[in-house]
Structure formats: structure tokens, C-alpha cells
Design an enzyme around this catalytic site. Structure first.
Site, PDB file in Angstrom:
ATOM      1  N   GLY A   1     -12.942  13.659  -0.321  1.00 25.87           N
ATOM      2  CA  GLY A   1     -14.009  12.701  -0.650  1.00 25.87           C
ATOM      3  C   GLY A   1     -13.939  12.169  -2.066  1.00 25.87           C
TER       4      GLY A   1
ATOM      5  CB  SER B   1      -7.478  16.860   1.861  1.00 21.53           C
ATOM      6  OG  SER B   1      -7.983  18.008   2.513  1.00 21.53           O
ATOM      7  N   PRO B   2      -6.641  13.326   2.808  1.00 18.40           N
ATOM      8  CG  PRO B   2      -6.733  11.605   4.397  1.00 18.40           C
ATOM      9  CD  PRO B   2      -6.906  13.090   4.250  1.00 18.40           C
TER      10      PRO B   2
ATOM     11  CB  THR C   1     -14.962   7.902  -1.546  1.00 17.93           C
ATOM     12  OG1 THR C   1     -15.775   8.839  -2.270  1.00 17.93           O
ATOM     13  CG2 THR C   1     -14.423   8.560  -0.285  1.00 17.93           C
TER      14      THR C   1
ATOM     15  CE  LYS D   1     -18.865  10.766  -0.709  1.00 18.27           C
ATOM     16  NZ  LYS D   1     -19.364  10.691   0.658  1.00 18.27           N
TER      17      LYS D   1
ATOM     18  CB  ALA E   1      -8.757  14.207  -3.252  1.00 11.24           C
TER      19      ALA E   1
ATOM     20  CE1 TYR F   1      -9.731  22.984  10.235  1.00  9.46           C
ATOM     21  CE2 TYR F   1      -9.560  21.008  11.579  1.00  9.46           C
ATOM     22  CZ  TYR F   1      -9.085  21.820  10.559  1.00  9.46           C
ATOM     23  OH  TYR F   1      -7.961  21.437   9.868  1.00  9.46           O
TER      24      TYR F   1
HETATM   25  N1  LIG Z   1      -3.992  21.852   8.158  1.00 10.40           N
HETATM   26  C1  LIG Z   1      -4.820  22.222   7.208  1.00 10.40           C
HETATM   27  O1  LIG Z   1      -4.700  23.301   6.606  1.00 10.40           O
HETATM   28  C2  LIG Z   1      -5.927  21.273   6.818  1.00 10.40           C
HETATM   29  C3  LIG Z   1      -6.670  21.467   5.625  1.00 10.40           C
HETATM   30  C4  LIG Z   1      -7.650  20.530   5.302  1.00 10.40           C
HETATM   31  C5  LIG Z   1      -7.901  19.456   6.144  1.00 10.40           C
HETATM   32  N2  LIG Z   1      -7.179  19.309   7.299  1.00 10.40           N
HETATM   33  C6  LIG Z   1      -7.401  18.162   8.234  1.00 10.40           C
HETATM   34  O2  LIG Z   1      -7.467  16.956   7.474  1.00 10.40           O
HETATM   35  C7  LIG Z   1      -8.696  16.300   7.744  1.00 10.40           C
HETATM   36  C8  LIG Z   1      -9.146  15.477   6.544  1.00 10.40           C
HETATM   37  O3  LIG Z   1      -9.245  16.277   5.387  1.00 10.40           O
HETATM   38  P1  LIG Z   1     -10.635  16.654   4.709  1.00 10.40           P
HETATM   39  O4  LIG Z   1     -11.700  16.550   5.745  1.00 10.40           O
HETATM   40  O5  LIG Z   1     -10.410  17.934   3.994  1.00 10.40           O
HETATM   41  O6  LIG Z   1     -10.866  15.599   3.560  1.00 10.40           O
HETATM   42  P2  LIG Z   1     -10.776  14.013   3.347  1.00 10.40           P
HETATM   43  O7  LIG Z   1     -10.367  13.338   4.579  1.00 10.40           O
HETATM   44  O8  LIG Z   1      -9.961  13.834   2.134  1.00 10.40           O
HETATM   45  O9  LIG Z   1     -12.301  13.695   2.993  1.00 10.40           O
HETATM   46  C9  LIG Z   1     -13.255  13.682   4.011  1.00 10.40           C
HETATM   47  C10 LIG Z   1     -14.657  13.626   3.442  1.00 10.40           C
HETATM   48  O10 LIG Z   1     -14.811  12.555   2.515  1.00 10.40           O
HETATM   49  C11 LIG Z   1     -16.069  11.924   2.710  1.00 10.40           C
HETATM   50  N3  LIG Z   1     -15.748  10.568   3.201  1.00 10.40           N
HETATM   51  C12 LIG Z   1     -14.823  10.225   4.160  1.00 10.40           C
HETATM   52  N4  LIG Z   1     -14.750   8.903   4.322  1.00 10.40           N
HETATM   53  C13 LIG Z   1     -15.630   8.363   3.461  1.00 10.40           C
HETATM   54  C14 LIG Z   1     -16.004   7.039   3.147  1.00 10.40           C
HETATM   55  N5  LIG Z   1     -15.424   5.998   3.744  1.00 10.40           N
HETATM   56  N6  LIG Z   1     -16.948   6.831   2.212  1.00 10.40           N
HETATM   57  C15 LIG Z   1     -17.513   7.877   1.579  1.00 10.40           C
HETATM   58  N7  LIG Z   1     -17.219   9.173   1.824  1.00 10.40           N
HETATM   59  C16 LIG Z   1     -16.268   9.405   2.761  1.00 10.40           C
HETATM   60  C17 LIG Z   1     -16.830  12.761   3.730  1.00 10.40           C
HETATM   61  O11 LIG Z   1     -17.517  13.843   3.092  1.00 10.40           O
HETATM   62  P3  LIG Z   1     -18.861  13.663   2.212  1.00 10.40           P
HETATM   63  O12 LIG Z   1     -19.603  12.488   2.776  1.00 10.40           O
HETATM   64  O13 LIG Z   1     -19.575  14.970   2.335  1.00 10.40           O
HETATM   65  O14 LIG Z   1     -18.360  13.452   0.815  1.00 10.40           O
HETATM   66  C18 LIG Z   1     -15.683  13.345   4.539  1.00 10.40           C
HETATM   67  O15 LIG Z   1     -16.022  14.498   5.242  1.00 10.40           O
HETATM   68  C19 LIG Z   1      -9.622  17.442   8.140  1.00 10.40           C
HETATM   69  O16 LIG Z   1     -10.787  16.989   8.806  1.00 10.40           O
HETATM   70  C20 LIG Z   1      -8.705  18.253   9.009  1.00 10.40           C
HETATM   71  O17 LIG Z   1      -8.568  17.658  10.280  1.00 10.40           O
HETATM   72  C21 LIG Z   1      -6.188  20.191   7.622  1.00 10.40           C
END
Ligand SMILES: NC(=O)c1ccc[n+]([C@@H]2O[C@H](COP(=O)([O-])OP(=O)(O)OC[C@H]3O[C@@H](n4cnc5c(N)ncnc54)[C@H](OP(=O)(O)O)[C@@H]3O)[C@@H](O)[C@H]2O)c1
Length: 295
Positions: A196, A191-192, A199, A201, A194, A46
Site C-alpha cells: 500500500g 506486494s507490488p 499508492t 497515501k 509495497a 490466508y
Molecule cells: N507468496 C507470498 O509469500 C506472498 C507474500 C505477500 C503477498 N502475497 C500475495 O500478493 C498479494 C499482494 O500483496 P499485498 O497484499 O501484500 O500488498 P500490495 O498489493 O502491495 O498492497 C495491497 C494493499 O494496498 C492497499 N491498496 C491496494 N490498492 C489500492 C489503491 N488503488 N488505492 C489505495 N490503496 C490501495 C490496500 O490496503 P489498505 O487500504 O489497508 O492500505 C491493499 O490491501 C497478496 O494479496 C497475496 O496474494 C504473497
């Protein structure tokens, strides 16, 4: 639940430096801790190490114990187990720590065998560099091989981190979630939200920027809207929860640990509002049905 830190230093997909600054991220870290969330997931990949560096910096400034998970990238030039130990030592330097709580293999890339990496992981445990061992993006058969290889060294496989959310329910369909429950392996849901989308938005008229907009194009965003509507309705019935809080609670109710990404204090505080309540069985069933219809 935990906090994902992929966006902490990543410019390509997450627009670090423009959509969020180091100050925003430190505020997200502190808001999470204040809300009682102290599990952070990072990776050497990252921001090419910046996520680990920032997390280490924030931990030292806070002066409080946190649970840190990081990941090893099995790049094709890393052909031997000792490459894993060298990479872990690099992560520890960036984090400013002597040990991590969980070290995970980021992807099951060839050509090095699962058994070779698990042996190196066991060496890392023996050396006191990590407390626990996990894998990521491993399917069921790979997870079983990792589990068996570690068991030969007397170590339990702690976790498998895979994509899991209301949009992407493969871990339910391919039995990985059930197997995790049976084997005592924690399924960490990445990516819980998806990325973002859950949310609420992002809409067909307001798609997410860059790569995310290509993955979740207008057609997919249109298809997800009925589910977003249900997330909103359930949130209202639950006393004013947001769609994101309902989507994260659904993951928890399925017996997995969501690690939602947060770019600022506001998002971190909102996401922490997932804890302390539970969806009803009827609400879970309704969400399951809506997500199946969406496909
Ligand atoms: N092992 C792997 O291969 C792998 C792959 C992917 C992810 N991951 C891990 O999983 C974590 C989470 O996944 P992810 O970051 O892909 O996606 P996510 O948790 O599904 O979405 C995160 C994004 O959603 C938006 N968001 C989050 N909370 C919000 C809220 N309360 N209100 C409005 N917008 C909100 C933000 O982006 P915006 O504001 O820009 O929309 C944020 O960066 C990663 O950080 C990483 O640690 C691991």
C-alpha cells in the site's frame, strides 16, 4: 495482472472485518472481472482458509471462469509428499472446485526436500488437481532445483512468486528476474504496491496501521516520498494515472505479473487502470534511478 487475496479474511495484518467486509470483497472481485482481470491469487494460509472460501463463493456467484492460483504451506508437520495432495484437496473443497490453475509451494521451508515436493506436485498434475505448478519465495538455486525436478517428470515450472516492487528490487539484483525470463518461468510479483505504501497515501505523519507501520516506519516512509512524487509526476504526464497505477505498470514493463491486493471495488477499479498503456523507456529509467537513490 492479477488480484492478490491475502487481505480476504486476514485480521492480523489486514484488519479484515473492520477495514473491509465480505460485501466489499465481493465488490472488489466483481469490479476486477468487469475490468477484464480474471486471475486471483490465494493460499490455504490466508485467513486460515477464509480467503479460499470467499474466493470460491464469489466465483460461484459470478458464474464466470476465472484463473485461480493457490498455495501449499509446507508446515513442519507435513513431512511427506502425500501431505501436499491432502492439502490441495482441502483447498479444492474450500474453493468448491475440481481443479486449480496453479498450485504453488508457499515457502521453501525445511526439512522436506524440494525434489520431494516437486514429485508430489507432479502427482497432483497427473491426478488432474492442478493445471500448472509454481513455487514462491524460492531463490535462484532453489528455483533451478524445482525446475529440474519437474522436468524429470515432463512438467514445466510455471512461476515463481516473490516480492517485487519499486521499493524491493532484489529479483533484479540477484538475477532471479533474468533467470525467469531465460527459463520461461513467470515471475509473479507480490506486494507490488509495497503493501500500500506506493499508492502514496501513507506518509510519515500518516503511517499504515499495525504490522505494516512497523515494517514501513516513519524513517522509511520519509525516504520513499521523493519516489512517490515522481510516481505522481509521471502519472500526470501519462494523462492522469495514479501513483499506484504507475508503480504497477513499472512491474509489468519489467516483465513480471503484479498481483495487487484490493479490499474494495474502488481499489480494484483503480488498480485495473494499470492496463492498456505503458511507461516510456525514459520514465522507467527515471523510476529505477529514484528507487536506487531511496536506498
Ligand atoms: N507468496 C507470498 O509469500 C506472498 C507474500 C505477500 C503477498 N502475497 C500475495 O500478493 C498479494 C499482494 O500483496 P499485498 O497484499 O501484500 O500488498 P500490495 O498489493 O502491495 O498492497 C495491497 C494493499 O494496498 C492497499 N491498496 C491496494 N490498492 C489500492 C489503491 N488503488 N488505492 C489505495 N490503496 C490501495 C490496500 O490496503 P489498505 O487500504 O489497508 O492500505 C491493499 O490491501 C497478496 O494479496 C497475496 O496474494 C504473497
Amino acid at each position: 495482472m492479477g488480484v492478490g487475496t491475502w487481505a480476504w479474511g486476514d485480521r492480523l495484518i489486514w484488519d479484515y472485518g473492520r477495514s473491509h467486509t465480505d460485501a466489499d470483497l465481493q465488490a472488489a472481485f466483481e469490479a476486477s472481472l468487469a475490468a477484464g482481470i480474471s486471475f486471483f491469487d490465494t493460499a490455504e494460509f490466508y485467513g486460515w482458509g477464509r480467503s479460499e472460501r470467499l474466493l470460491g463463493q464469489f466465483i460461484r456467484a459470478a458464474g464466470r471462469p476465472v484463473v485461480v492460483a493457490t498455495k501449499f504451506s509446507p508446515y513442519f508437520w507435513r513431512l511427506q509428499g502425500r501431505g501436499l495432495l491432502r492439502a490441495l484437496r482441502g483447498s479444492l473443497v474450500r474453493l468448491g472446485a475440481d481443479q486449480v490453475d496453479l498450485y504453488q509451494i508457499h515457502w521453501p521451508l525445511p526439512p522436506v526436500s524440494i525434489e520431494t515436493w516437486m514429485d508430489a506436485m507432479a502427482d497432483a498434475v497427473d491426478a488432474g488437481l492442478t493445471r500448472a505448478v509454481g513455487v514462491s519465495n524460492y531463490n535462484l538455486s532453489r528455483m533451478r532445483r524445482a525446475h529440474a525436478a519437474l522436468a524429470r517428470r515432463g512438467i514445466a515450472l510455471a512461476s515463481n512468486q516473490v516480492e517485487y516492487n519499486l521499493w524491493h528490487r532484489a529479483p533484479e539484483r540477484n538475477s532471479l528476474l533474468d533467470a525467469c525470463h531465460e527459463m520461461g518461468v513467470t515471475l509473479i510479483a507480490y506486494s507490488p504496491l509495497a503493501m500500500g505504501v506506493l499508492t502514496g497515501k501513507y506518509t510519515p505523519d500518516n503511517p499504515p496501521p499495525g504490522f505494516r507501520g512497523r515494517r514501513f516506519n516513519r524513517e522509511l516512509l520519509a525516504r520513499v516520498q521523493p519516489l512517490i512524487g515522481l510516481l505522481r509526476d509521471i502519472g500526470q504526464a501519462q494523462g492522469g494515472k495514479t501513483p499506484a497505477q504507475v508503480a504497477l505498470n513499472w512491474v509489468i514493463c519489467k516483465g513480471a505479473v503484479p498481483i495487487a491486493g484490493a479490499k474494495n471495488a474502488h481499489q480494484a477499479e483503480l488498480n485495473a487502470g494499470t492496463l492498456g498503456w505503458r511507461l516510456t523507456a525514459d520514465e522507467i529509467a527515471a523510476l529505477d534511478l529514484a528507487s536506487e537513490r531511496m536506498k
